[in-house]
Design an enzyme around this catalytic site. Structure first.
Site, PDB file in Angstrom:
ATOM      1  N   ARG A 127       0.884  -1.180   0.000  1.00 35.85           N
ATOM      2  CA  ARG A 127       0.000   0.000   0.000  1.00 35.85           C
ATOM      3  C   ARG A 127       0.907   1.211   0.000  1.00 35.85           C
ATOM      4  O   ARG A 127       1.633   1.444   0.977  1.00 35.85           O
ATOM      5  CB  ARG A 127      -0.932  -0.008   1.217  1.00 35.85           C
ATOM      6  CG  ARG A 127      -1.626   1.320   1.419  1.00 35.85           C
ATOM      7  CD  ARG A 127      -2.814   1.277   2.332  1.00 35.85           C
ATOM      8  NE  ARG A 127      -3.943   0.620   1.710  1.00 35.85           N
ATOM      9  CZ  ARG A 127      -5.214   0.790   2.065  1.00 35.85           C
ATOM     10  NH1 ARG A 127      -5.516   1.617   3.046  1.00 35.85           N
ATOM     11  NH2 ARG A 127      -6.172   0.151   1.457  1.00 35.85           N
TER      12      ARG A 127
ATOM     13  N   HIS B  74      -6.699   0.745  -7.023  1.00 32.30           N
ATOM     14  CA  HIS B  74      -7.020  -0.118  -5.876  1.00 32.30           C
ATOM     15  C   HIS B  74      -7.714  -1.369  -6.427  1.00 32.30           C
ATOM     16  O   HIS B  74      -8.904  -1.581  -6.225  1.00 32.30           O
ATOM     17  CB  HIS B  74      -7.941   0.664  -4.926  1.00 32.30           C
ATOM     18  CG  HIS B  74      -8.007   0.105  -3.530  1.00 32.30           C
ATOM     19  ND1 HIS B  74      -7.294  -1.006  -3.124  1.00 32.30           N
ATOM     20  CD2 HIS B  74      -8.724   0.509  -2.446  1.00 32.30           C
ATOM     21  CE1 HIS B  74      -7.570  -1.246  -1.848  1.00 32.30           C
ATOM     22  NE2 HIS B  74      -8.430  -0.351  -1.414  1.00 32.30           N
TER      23      HIS B  74
ATOM     24  N   GLN C 262      -9.836  -3.849  -4.221  1.00 30.63           N
ATOM     25  CA  GLN C 262     -11.127  -3.273  -3.876  1.00 30.63           C
ATOM     26  C   GLN C 262     -12.119  -3.468  -5.035  1.00 30.63           C
ATOM     27  O   GLN C 262     -13.246  -3.926  -4.837  1.00 30.63           O
ATOM     28  CB  GLN C 262     -10.963  -1.771  -3.584  1.00 30.63           C
ATOM     29  CG  GLN C 262     -12.259  -1.061  -3.244  1.00 30.63           C
ATOM     30  CD  GLN C 262     -12.801  -1.488  -1.893  1.00 30.63           C
ATOM     31  OE1 GLN C 262     -12.079  -1.456  -0.904  1.00 30.63           O
ATOM     32  NE2 GLN C 262     -14.063  -1.898  -1.830  1.00 30.63           N
TER      33      GLN C 262
ATOM     34  N   CYS D 210     -16.346   2.061  -0.787  1.00 31.46           N
ATOM     35  CA  CYS D 210     -15.232   1.183  -0.409  1.00 31.46           C
ATOM     36  C   CYS D 210     -14.921   1.268   1.081  1.00 31.46           C
ATOM     37  O   CYS D 210     -14.303   0.362   1.630  1.00 31.46           O
ATOM     38  CB  CYS D 210     -13.996   1.546  -1.212  1.00 31.46           C
ATOM     39  SG  CYS D 210     -13.527   3.282  -1.055  1.00 31.46           S
TER      40      CYS D 210
HETATM   41  N1   CP Z   1     -11.358   0.050   1.465  1.00 35.98           N
HETATM   42  C1   CP Z   1     -10.126  -0.028   1.988  1.00 35.98           C
HETATM   43  O1   CP Z   1      -9.139  -0.284   1.313  1.00 35.98           O
HETATM   44  O2   CP Z   1     -10.101   0.168   3.331  1.00 35.98           O
HETATM   45  P1   CP Z   1      -8.777   0.342   4.221  1.00 35.98           P
HETATM   46  O3   CP Z   1      -8.172   1.670   3.830  1.00 35.98           O
HETATM   47  O4   CP Z   1      -9.273   0.325   5.628  1.00 35.98           O
HETATM   48  O5   CP Z   1      -7.848  -0.783   3.918  1.00 35.98           O
HETATM   49  N1  NVA Z   2      -9.768   6.877  -2.271  1.00 34.73           N
HETATM   50  C1  NVA Z   2      -9.479   6.471  -0.929  1.00 34.73           C
HETATM   51  C2  NVA Z   2      -9.704   4.998  -0.783  1.00 34.73           C
HETATM   52  C3  NVA Z   2      -9.465   4.442   0.598  1.00 34.73           C
HETATM   53  C4  NVA Z   2      -9.717   2.976   0.669  1.00 34.73           C
HETATM   54  C5  NVA Z   2      -8.053   6.841  -0.570  1.00 34.73           C
HETATM   55  O1  NVA Z   2      -7.158   6.617  -1.391  1.00 34.73           O
HETATM   56  O2  NVA Z   2      -7.839   7.391   0.516  1.00 34.73           O
END
Ligand code: CP
Ligand code: NVA
Length: 311
Positions: free
Chosen positions: A106, A133, A136, A266
């Site tokens: 991440r 992502h 997701q 999400c």
């Molecule tokens: N939706 C998602 O990726 O959640 P987190 O940021 O909690 O991992």
């Molecule tokens: N668009 C958001 C998604 C989090 C799961 C972010 O990148 O913060």
């Protein structure tokens, strides 16, 4: 001798339609078994590393739980591992991939994910970058498939920022034959290059962008939104609150959806900004089902990438 080239999951563009369908079918099998109390040890003694530069609940825990259910284990590497600080990305990844079987990253910058993939000797899985992502989006499309039976021909309406989640969903829709309609202010839409590439790779892709959320949600199977300010954009939050004010998903907007339409997010959500409590907690919301499916889909991704699901 050609060095071993592991398979990675960097974006959904890396996957073919048949591969996504294969992941869904493994997921269906593992989810049904899990519901029946069976946790098949498909990855005994395998080790997953999670290198995270940003916070997470769902991605981290769903991957760690998935690995435990599959008979393997996981190691979480946060700030104290010094990723990007103590040594080069290449050195970090060459060494880490000699210890573990797969790495979830991440990261702040998608380019770093790509750099990791260049040097890794095990699969790299994108657990969210500024650009995409994919895990997701796979869970979301799997959720829609559970709800609708089939995906092709349905519409996903995206209301809000054309962000990482939106990009991955658009890629998934293009691959699987869904229509993707987005209501997004002009300054926050997909880059021309991204869209041109996606259309070139998927000539039948049915894509529309509008500044009218009502027009976008009409006829959609799912209305999807995400935070207006993603992680890393915090300095723009005030401006974004102003620019997206007309793009809130609330009961008035949902009243324009067709019968059976669902609300998706999400998570985490900024309640009162992109979505109101009555919608996210209401009967059309499937946000918890989406989040739960993260674990099932990622089990399937792990079993597929590490070649351990025979069915
Ligand atoms: N939706 C998602 O990726 O959640 P987190 O940021 O909690 O991992
Ligand atoms: N668009 C958001 C998604 C989090 C799961 C972010 O990148 O913060």
């Amino acid at each position: 001798m050609t060095p071993f080239q592991p398979r990675h999951l960097l974006t959904l563009r890396n996957l073919s339609r048949a591969e996504i369908e294969r992941i869904f079918s493994i997921c269906e099998d593992l989810k049904a078994k899990f519901a029946a109390g069976v946790r098949e040890p498909l990855l005994p003694h395998r080790v997953l590393a999670l290198v995270f530069e940003k916070p997470s609940l769902r991605t981290r825990v769903s991957f760690e739980a998935a690995m435990a259910h599959l008979g393997g284990s996981s190691i979480f590497l946060g700030d104290d591992a010094g990723f990007g600080k103590r040594e080069t990305v290449a050195d970090f990844v060459r060494v880490l991939s000699s210890y573990v079987d797969a790495i979830v990253f991440r990261g702040k910058r998608h380019a770093v994910l790509e750099e990791m993939a260049e040097h890794a000797t095990c699969p790299i899985i994108n657990g969210l970058t500024d650009q995409s992502h994919p895990c997701q989006a796979l869970a979301d499309l799997f959720t829609m498939r559970e709800l609708a039976g089939k995906l092709a021909g349905h519409t996903l309406a995206w209301v809000g920022d054309a962000n990482n989640v939106a990009r991955s969903l658009a890629e998934g829709c293009a691959k699987l034959g869904l229509r993707f309609v987005m209501a997004t202010p002009e300054a926050y839409r997909f880059e021309t290059d991204f869209l041109a590439g996606l259309k070139a790779e998927n000539p039948g892709f049915d894509f529309e962008v509008t500044d009218d959320p009502i027009q976008a949600v009409r006829g959609a199977l799912a209305v999807y939104t995400d935070v207006w300010t993603s992680m890393g954009q915090e300095r723009e939050a005030e401006q974004r609150r102003r620019d997206f004010a007309a793009y809130q998903v609330n009961a008035a907007l949902m009243s324009h959806t067709q019968k059976g339409a669902v609300f998706m997010h999400c998570l985490p959500a900024k309640r009162g900004e992109e979505v109101t409590d009555d919608v996210i907690d209401g009967p059309q919301s499937v946000v918890v089902q989406q989040a739960a499916n993260r674990m099932h889909v990622q089990k399937a991704v792990l079993a597929w990438l590490l070649g351990s699901h025979g069915g």
